[in-house]
Design a protein around this motif. Structure first.
Motif, short mmCIF file in Angstrom:
data_model
loop_
_atom_site.label_atom_id
_atom_site.label_comp_id
_atom_site.label_asym_id
_atom_site.label_seq_id
_atom_site.Cartn_x
_atom_site.Cartn_y
_atom_site.Cartn_z
N HIS A 141 -6.24 5.48 4.98
CA HIS A 141 -4.80 5.50 5.27
C HIS A 141 -4.18 6.80 4.79
O HIS A 141 -3.49 7.50 5.54
CB HIS A 141 -4.14 4.30 4.59
CG HIS A 141 -2.65 4.25 4.74
ND1 HIS A 141 -2.00 3.30 5.49
CD2 HIS A 141 -1.66 5.02 4.20
CE1 HIS A 141 -0.69 3.50 5.43
NE2 HIS A 141 -0.47 4.54 4.64
N GLU A 142 -4.41 7.13 3.53
CA GLU A 142 -3.78 8.31 2.96
C GLU A 142 -4.32 9.60 3.56
O GLU A 142 -3.59 10.57 3.75
CB GLU A 142 -3.96 8.33 1.44
CG GLU A 142 -3.38 7.13 0.72
CD GLU A 142 -1.91 6.87 1.03
OE1 GLU A 142 -1.24 7.74 1.61
OE2 GLU A 142 -1.44 5.77 0.73
N GLY B 24 -2.15 1.57 -4.15
CA GLY B 24 -2.44 2.98 -3.92
C GLY B 24 -1.19 3.76 -3.64
O GLY B 24 -0.23 3.24 -3.08
N THR C 53 -7.20 2.17 1.72
CA THR C 53 -6.21 3.08 1.16
C THR C 53 -6.63 4.53 1.37
O THR C 53 -5.81 5.38 1.76
CB THR C 53 -6.04 2.81 -0.35
OG1 THR C 53 -5.67 1.46 -0.56
CG2 THR C 53 -4.98 3.72 -0.95
N PHE D 126 0.82 -1.19 0.00
CA PHE D 126 0.00 0.00 0.00
C PHE D 126 0.87 1.26 0.00
O PHE D 126 1.83 1.33 0.72
CB PHE D 126 -0.87 0.14 1.25
CG PHE D 126 -1.78 -0.99 1.56
CD1 PHE D 126 -1.74 -1.57 2.79
CD2 PHE D 126 -2.68 -1.44 0.63
CE1 PHE D 126 -2.60 -2.58 3.10
CE2 PHE D 126 -3.53 -2.46 0.93
CZ PHE D 126 -3.49 -3.04 2.18
N MET D 127 0.43 2.20 -0.73
CA MET D 127 0.67 3.61 -0.44
C MET D 127 2.09 4.07 -0.20
O MET D 127 2.55 4.14 0.92
CB MET D 127 -0.12 3.99 0.83
CG MET D 127 -1.46 3.32 0.88
SD MET D 127 -1.71 2.50 2.44
CE MET D 127 -3.19 1.60 2.10
#
Length: 429
Positions: free
Chosen positions: A176-177, A139, A173, A11-12
């Motif tokens: 999270h972001e 993401g 995502t 992720f990310m």
């Protein structure tokens, strides 16, 4: 807590707060995009989606929703596929309903909160980005300004949980972001960072989730750095069902280890053998298997294998030693003295207090709002279950006040109106 193997979810990627100016410094009376008042061509096939995102994202939050994949905005080193129009449309509807509308309802500043702090660009791509280590990126966040959501072509409103569910691919995502963006504007407490300061490790993608959980991390990715730990703690709590969260905490109560093992050796733990004609041959599969003690096989980026298993007492061959009741005997003498459950709950409480004190957001109310939009609840607010005991998907279930349509069909009615305008424009052309 068994780990999903084959492809690890990377992720990310995060670009630090120094990369851009704070979103809160934007002029709230105007958009950063010059075409906010530009009329849309009703004869274009994309008019319905373009109108929806213009109204609900661009004009309301100064946010662009880019679904026509732009080379300049994508990783040119990856083989990426554009998002399909119908999937982009569905994701736009769900983004409004399951993310933007939630913060609009619960954030302290309500009318201006998202206009101040939401990312300025959401870029959707159809495929994942495959990485050299075998993981895939689903993401990417860039300095609080842009969030890229990948695998849009896998979107399926019928599945909220699971590897390809809405939460795993998109909404985990997003939360999270967004936590990174809020953290950039008002940095998280240092008390959070010091809880696991000696344990952060950039090689997170070779870690098993149960092992990292026992150390106080909700995911292996969270163990990569304190800022990711913060974001994962918040986003997992919001998107995990209570059963999944309780399972995580139960796993974190025990000490876990990662030991080297071949796939062949692992396979032998599940079978009975006997000697035939001087050879050891596989006969019957063992019927009673304690997976936590045997462990969960996972492949590393170097293609070797390890097994994540509970730290229990074992005989010389590595088999579990049991008490008179047949239960595994915990090897507490060799535990690492880290109570993963307690650490996770401490981190969660810091996140909860920080959100309430600084943003007037109740984390538990936020979680409840998100999940009650995803799953059916009864008159008492408890989640309804199907015959298998699973939560019932609210998006695809008939609406209580109008059983002739599902919630998603109701949410899609605005788009249908724009489609009618498009069809009328084509007829007049």
């Amino acid at each position: 807590m068994k780990k999903l193997n084959i492809l690890l979810l990377a992720f990310m990627a995060y670009a630090g707060a120094s990369a851009v100016l704070s979103c809160s410094e934007d002029d709230l009376d105007s958009t950063i995009f010059p075409d906010v008042n530009e009329s849309l061509d009703r004869t274009l096939g994309t008019f319905p989606l373009d109108t929806f995102v213009k109204k609900h994202m661009l004009e309301r939050y100064n946010m662009r929703y880019i679904y026509r994949m732009e080379d300049v905005g994508a990783d040119m080193q990856k083989n990426l596929v554009p998002a399909a129009y119908d999937k982009s449309l569905q994701l736009a509807i769900l983004t409004k309903y399951l993310w933007l509308d939630v913060y609009d309802k619960l954030a302290g500043e309500k009318e201006v909160f998202l206009k101040k702090y939401a990312p300025r660009i959401i870029h959707v791509i159809g495929s994942p980005a495959y990485n050299d280590d075998g993981s895939r990126t689903v993401g990417v966040a860039e300095g609080g300004v842009k969030i890229t959501l990948m695998e849009t072509n896998k979107l399926d409103i019928n599945h909220i949980e699971g590897l390809n569910g809405l939460n795993n691919l998109f909404f985990h995502t997003m939360h999270h972001e967004f936590s990174h963006i809020l953290d950039q504007n008002l940095q998280r407490p240092t008390t959070f960072d010091i809880l696991s300061s000696a344990l952060y490790d950039a090689s997170w993608n070779d870690k098993h989730d149960s092992v990292q959980c026992s150390l106080g991390f909700v995911t292996p990715y969270g163990s990569s750095a304190n800022r990711e730990d913060w974001a994962e703690t918040m986003s997992c709590y919001i998107t995990y069902t209570q059963e999944r969260w309780d399972q995580l905490l139960e796993t974190a109560r025990f000490d876990w280890e990662d030991v080297e093992m071949t796939a062949e050796k692992y396979d032998s733990l599940f079978w009975n053998y006997e000697v035939r004609n001087g050879r050891l041959v596989k006969t019957t599969r063992k019927t009673e298997v304690d997976m936590d003690s045997i462990g969960y096989l996972h492949q590393l980026s170097n293609e070797e294998y390890k097994v994540a298993r509970k730290v229990i007492k074992r005989d010389a061959d590595g088999y579990a030693m049991t008490d008179t009741l047949g239960k595994c005997i915990l090897d507490r003498e060799h535990w690492d003295n880290i109570d993963g459950r307690d650490v996770i709950l401490q981190k969660l409480d810091i996140v909860r207090t920080w959100l309430r004190s600084n943003w007037q957001i109740d984390l538990d109310e936020l979680r409840k709002e998100v999940q009650t939009r995803q799953y059916l609840t009864d008159e008492n607010g408890d989640f309804k279950r199907d015959a298998s005991g699973n939560y019932i998907n609210r998006l695809t279930a008939p609406m209580a006040d109008d059983p002739s349509k599902t919630l998603f069909e109701y949410l899609n009615e605005e788009i249908e109106g724009y489609k009618k305008l498009h069809e009328d424009a084509i007829k007049k052309k």
